[in-house]
Scaffold this motif. Structure first.
Motif, short mmCIF file in Angstrom:
data_model
loop_
_atom_site.label_atom_id
_atom_site.label_comp_id
_atom_site.label_asym_id
_atom_site.label_seq_id
_atom_site.Cartn_x
_atom_site.Cartn_y
_atom_site.Cartn_z
N SER A 78 22.97 42.28 42.78
CA SER A 78 23.79 43.37 43.29
C SER A 78 24.47 42.97 44.59
CB SER A 78 22.92 44.61 43.54
OG SER A 78 22.02 44.37 44.61
N VAL A 79 25.47 43.77 45.00
CA VAL A 79 26.12 43.54 46.29
C VAL A 79 25.08 43.59 47.40
CG1 VAL A 79 27.70 44.57 47.97
CG2 VAL A 79 28.38 44.40 45.56
N ARG A 80 24.19 44.56 47.31
CA ARG A 80 23.17 44.70 48.34
C ARG A 80 22.31 43.45 48.44
NH1 ARG A 80 18.82 49.64 49.15
NH2 ARG A 80 17.41 48.52 50.53
N GLU A 81 21.83 42.95 47.31
CA GLU A 81 20.95 41.78 47.32
C GLU A 81 21.69 40.54 47.81
OE1 GLU A 81 18.01 42.92 43.57
OE2 GLU A 81 19.98 42.02 43.21
N GLU A 82 22.91 40.35 47.32
CA GLU A 82 23.69 39.17 47.70
C GLU A 82 23.92 39.13 49.21
OE1 GLU A 82 25.87 35.65 47.09
OE2 GLU A 82 25.06 36.84 45.41
N PHE A 83 24.38 40.24 49.76
CA PHE A 83 24.78 40.22 51.16
C PHE A 83 23.62 40.46 52.12
CE2 PHE A 83 28.78 40.61 48.94
CZ PHE A 83 29.49 39.58 49.56
N ASP A 84 22.52 41.00 51.63
CA ASP A 84 21.30 41.00 52.44
C ASP A 84 20.85 39.56 52.68
OD1 ASP A 84 20.92 43.67 53.01
OD2 ASP A 84 19.51 44.03 51.37
N SER B 282 39.82 47.22 55.86
CA SER B 282 38.90 46.47 55.02
C SER B 282 39.42 45.05 54.90
CB SER B 282 38.77 47.10 53.62
OG SER B 282 37.78 46.42 52.87
N PHE B 283 38.56 44.09 55.17
CA PHE B 283 38.99 42.70 55.18
C PHE B 283 38.00 41.86 54.40
CE2 PHE B 283 40.15 38.58 56.89
CZ PHE B 283 41.54 38.70 57.02
N GLU B 284 38.52 41.21 53.37
CA GLU B 284 37.69 40.34 52.52
C GLU B 284 36.49 41.09 51.96
OE1 GLU B 284 38.46 37.09 51.45
OE2 GLU B 284 40.27 38.00 52.23
N ALA B 285 36.70 42.32 51.55
CA ALA B 285 35.60 43.13 51.02
C ALA B 285 36.03 44.03 49.87
CB ALA B 285 34.99 43.98 52.13
N PHE B 286 37.29 44.45 49.85
CA PHE B 286 37.73 45.44 48.87
C PHE B 286 37.47 44.99 47.44
CE2 PHE B 286 41.00 47.25 46.07
CZ PHE B 286 40.79 48.60 46.27
N TYR B 287 37.61 43.71 47.15
CA TYR B 287 37.44 43.23 45.78
C TYR B 287 35.99 43.23 45.31
CZ TYR B 287 37.22 38.97 48.69
OH TYR B 287 36.95 38.07 49.69
N TYR B 288 35.06 43.55 46.19
CA TYR B 288 33.66 43.71 45.78
C TYR B 288 33.36 45.12 45.27
CZ TYR B 288 32.70 39.32 48.23
OH TYR B 288 32.69 38.01 48.66
N ALA B 289 34.29 46.04 45.42
CA ALA B 289 34.08 47.40 44.93
C ALA B 289 33.84 47.39 43.43
CB ALA B 289 35.29 48.26 45.26
N SER B 290 32.85 48.14 42.96
CA SER B 290 32.57 48.17 41.53
C SER B 290 33.69 48.83 40.75
CB SER B 290 31.24 48.89 41.27
OG SER B 290 31.28 50.22 41.78
N ASP C 60 28.15 53.31 49.74
CA ASP C 60 28.84 52.79 48.57
C ASP C 60 30.33 53.05 48.69
OD1 ASP C 60 29.90 53.43 45.59
OD2 ASP C 60 28.34 51.90 45.55
N PHE C 61 31.13 52.06 48.34
CA PHE C 61 32.58 52.20 48.44
C PHE C 61 33.11 53.33 47.56
CE2 PHE C 61 34.08 47.68 49.83
CZ PHE C 61 33.21 47.71 50.91
#
Length: 225
Positions: A2-8, A108-116, A92-93
């Motif tokens: 998940s996004v959470r696991e990856e970026f943690d 938002s910078f280098e993050a928008f494309y992670y939105a589900s 959550d986005f």
């Protein structure tokens, strides 16, 4: 993952500060364009180390929120400032924890494309923006940037790769006027001499020049009517 696991994991290994250092090359130019005023409230989606809201506070905004899907990222960001008018939240986005018309500007910078669901995220941004509020969205991962196409292979989180026209269409579909769309070159990254390639995954110096000097960061600016 998940996004959470990856970026943690990224936060735990200190990669949040590394991202800040690299992103700042072009993020500072995007931030400088934002028409913020002293009594504004700003929101940074995918805040990472929280550098963007710290920079906007230095310009005098009244309140800044940094939202991240990874608790460890938000926790790290809190340790980088003692400013009581900055808050870092986990969220959550697709379901922003803010009331309608509560935010003056979103970054938002280098993050928008992670939105589900990026279109759902745009609808949420439109909901929380005040009339006349802006959304400044910067991405390096986009269709025309051919040098970004293999990035998905190195990360387990699903990313959305849109082209420039799709960004404009999606912004308008969410009810945002498209005020601008530009490419911002990274003129600060060091590009070695041709004889030192392959380098950083680039086969040639020409490829690296194209990636940073030509494609750079795609900035799309939306305005809430």
């Amino acid at each position: 993952m998940s996004v959470r696991e990856e970026f943690d994991e990224w936060a735990a290994s200190g990669r949040d500060k590394g991202m800040e250092d690299r992103h700042w090359h072009t993020a500072k130019d995007v931030l400088a364009r934002m028409p913020v005023e002293d009594d504004d409230t700003v929101l940074d989606l995918g805040t990472g180390s929280g550098y963007a809201v710290r920079a906007l506070r230095e310009r005098g905004v009244a309140r800044g929120y940094g939202l991240d899907g990874a608790p460890e990222m938000a926790a790290n960001a809190r340790t980088y400032t003692d400013d009581d008018d900055l808050a870092y939240v986990v969220g959550d986005f697709g379901s922003l924890p803010f009331a309608d018309d509560a935010i003056d500007h979103v970054f938002s910078f280098e993050a928008f494309y992670y939105a589900s669901d990026p279109r759902e995220t745009l609808a949420e941004i439109r909901r929380v923006l005040n009339p006349g509020g802006t959304f400044y969205c910067g991405v390096n991962y986009y269709e025309e940037n051919v040098h970004s196409h293999d990035w998905q292979d190195s990360i387990s989180v699903e990313m959305t790769r849109w082209d420039r026209a799709t960004y404009r269409e999606a912004f308008r579909g969410a009810g945002l006027h498209v005020a601008a769309q530009d490419l911002i070159a990274d003129t600060e990254i060091d590009i070695p001499a041709a004889g030192e390639f392959p380098h950083e995954g680039f086969d040639s110096r020409a490829d690296m020049v194209e990636r940073y000097r030509t494609f750079g960061t795609l900035l799309t600016v939306g305005v809430a009517p």
